[in-house]
Design an enzyme around this catalytic site. Structure first.
Site, PDB file in Angstrom:
ATOM      1  CB  THR A  63      -0.934  -0.008   1.226  1.00  0.00           C
ATOM      2  OG1 THR A  63      -1.776  -1.160   1.164  1.00  0.00           O
ATOM      3  CG2 THR A  63      -1.802   1.237   1.274  1.00  0.00           C
ATOM      4  CE1 TYR A  76      -3.620  -0.290  -1.689  1.00  0.00           C
ATOM      5  CE2 TYR A  76      -5.696   0.351  -0.683  1.00  0.00           C
ATOM      6  CZ  TYR A  76      -4.508  -0.359  -0.642  1.00  0.00           C
ATOM      7  OH  TYR A  76      -4.234  -1.147   0.434  1.00  0.00           O
ATOM      8  CB  THR A 142      -0.004  -3.256   6.525  1.00  0.00           C
ATOM      9  OG1 THR A 142      -1.241  -3.243   5.802  1.00  0.00           O
ATOM     10  CG2 THR A 142       0.649  -1.887   6.461  1.00  0.00           C
ATOM     11  CG  ASP A 143      -2.951  -7.308   3.921  1.00  0.00           C
ATOM     12  OD1 ASP A 143      -3.397  -6.520   4.780  1.00  0.00           O
ATOM     13  OD2 ASP A 143      -3.455  -7.444   2.800  1.00  0.00           O
ATOM     14  CE  LYS A 215      -3.596  -4.356   8.420  1.00  0.00           C
ATOM     15  NZ  LYS A 215      -3.560  -4.476   6.945  1.00  0.00           N
ATOM     16  CD  GLU A 335      -7.131 -24.784  28.476  1.00  0.00           C
ATOM     17  OE1 GLU A 335      -7.761 -25.249  27.514  1.00  0.00           O
ATOM     18  OE2 GLU A 335      -7.243 -23.615  28.859  1.00  0.00           O
TER      19      GLU A 335
END
Length: 380
Positions: A63, A76, A142-143, A215, A335
């Protein structure tokens, strides 16, 4: 001509000569002062530029390099602007460092892959080994930024700073955050205090460490956080860089890359209500060398899924228990009886980062559960 008429003429010539000398002297002084002031401004001459740190910018797309048809639309295309164009578009970067830019890829980070990871790792290591740069900045979408940050942190050797930077708004958007983020990333990469801190992510005035950063919001610029530890520092154009602690000085564990990509296949299986064994059996049938469970709560899952994971472990497939919960640690033998099943727990690593570390461990021949668990245990 009488003597009385000659004397005034000589006095006038003397006064003219004195004025000329004064003018010339003032001009020389002004030249010297201006030259000194010019030399004192960083980046204004060859001498000052030579003393600036050298920062290599490696662009991958994302981006931060995106363009939209209209500044008012959210639609975009990623990776449309080159790294060189990004560098040239940010005023003042040349005051921070001697910059060079190279294009590694031009993709959205949803398409990030082993080929690009290997290219980044080899180029950064080469730049450091050959003393081409004092720091590196990687522009990235950023993903999957957190995964690339963590991957590089686990394979790069040395203490020179590497900073991953991206943006939530494309370069053509109103109030785009990319230019400010890039400026601050170069600030951090150029600062000698950044050495020995591993690979860092810099966005939105914060410096985040590779292990914890994630993120947390789909669209907000306030998206990258480190839930289990917080940022390792802050940066802004006015106040400069503030690290929260001294560099630890601890030697990071690093792993060798295999001769060729891809990395070993490791699948993430997401736990949910009414979970059965099908996703696990599917991962095994497709040749997974490792399975990371994004478990509920403390990395738990249904009995059917646990039974299938136990069978996978018996076949030599590495099984790592992580959690789909955003914060907290996965605790061993609470657990789930990990010793009995032969499982590994991810501790504070998210499923996506647990996957990366599992790939690197398998590629480096680490398969014994005790050794695997030791590698997952946080050492900071």
């Amino acid at each position: 001509m009488s003597k009385d008429s000659v004397r005034p003429a000589r006095r006038r010539q003397s006064r003219i000569s004195m004025r000329a000398i004064a003018v010339i002297t003032l001009a020389l002084c002004s030249f010297v002062i201006n030259a000194a002031a010019h030399a004192a401004e960083p980046g204004k001459d060859a001498g000052a530029a030579t003393n600036l740190p050298r920062v290599l910018v490696l662009a991958t797309g994302g981006t931060i390099a995106g363009q939209a048809e209209s500044r008012a639309t959210g639609a975009y295309k990623s990776g449309q602007i080159t790294g060189e164009q990004l560098v040239q578009s940010v005023p003042g970067l040349d005051k921070l460092a001697k910059l060079s830019a190279e294009q590694i890829s031009s993709i959205g980070s949803q398409d990030m892959n082993d080929k690009v990871w290997f290219a980044l790792a080899h180029r950064i290591q080469q730049a450091f080994d050959n003393n081409e740069a004092d720091g590196v900045v990687v522009t990235h979408g950023t993903d999957t930024l957190e995964e690339t940050t963590f991957f590089l942190d686990n394979v790069l050797k040395g203490d020179k700073p590497v900073v991953i930077v991206g943006s939530m708004r494309p370069a053509t958007a109103v109030s785009a955050d990319g230019p400010g983020n890039l400026y601050e990333a170069v600030q951090v990469a150029a600062d000698p205090r950044s050495r020995g801190r591993g690979v860092m992510a810099v966005l939105n005035d914060k410096i985040e460490g590779a292990r914890l950063v994630t993120k947390t919001n789909t669209t907000s610029i306030e998206t990258f956080n480190s839930p289990n530890g917080g940022p390792i520092g802050y940066v802004d154009t006015a106040g400069g860089i503030r690290f929260m602690a001294q560099a630890s000085g601890l030697k990071r564990a690093t792993y060798d890359l295999p001769a060729n990509e891809p990395l070993p296949r490791v699948e993430i299986v997401y736990s949910h209500a009414n979970m059965d064994a099908v996703p696990i059996e599917d991962a095994i049938s497709h040749g997974a060398k490792g399975i990371v469970l994004a478990g509920v709560g403390d990395g738990n899952t249904s009995k059917q899924a646990l039974d299938a994971l136990e069978q996978a472990a018996k076949k030599g497939i590495i099984v790592v228990r992580s959690t789909r919960v955003r914060s907290g640690f996965v605790t061993r033998n609470v657990e789930v009886d990990d010793d009995r099943y032969g499982f590994v727990v991810s501790e504070d690593l998210s499923p996506q980062k647990a996957r990366v570390l599992t790939q690197l461990l398998i590629a480096n021949g680490v398969t014994a559960p005790a050794k695997l668990q030791q590698a997952f245990t946080a050492t900071w």
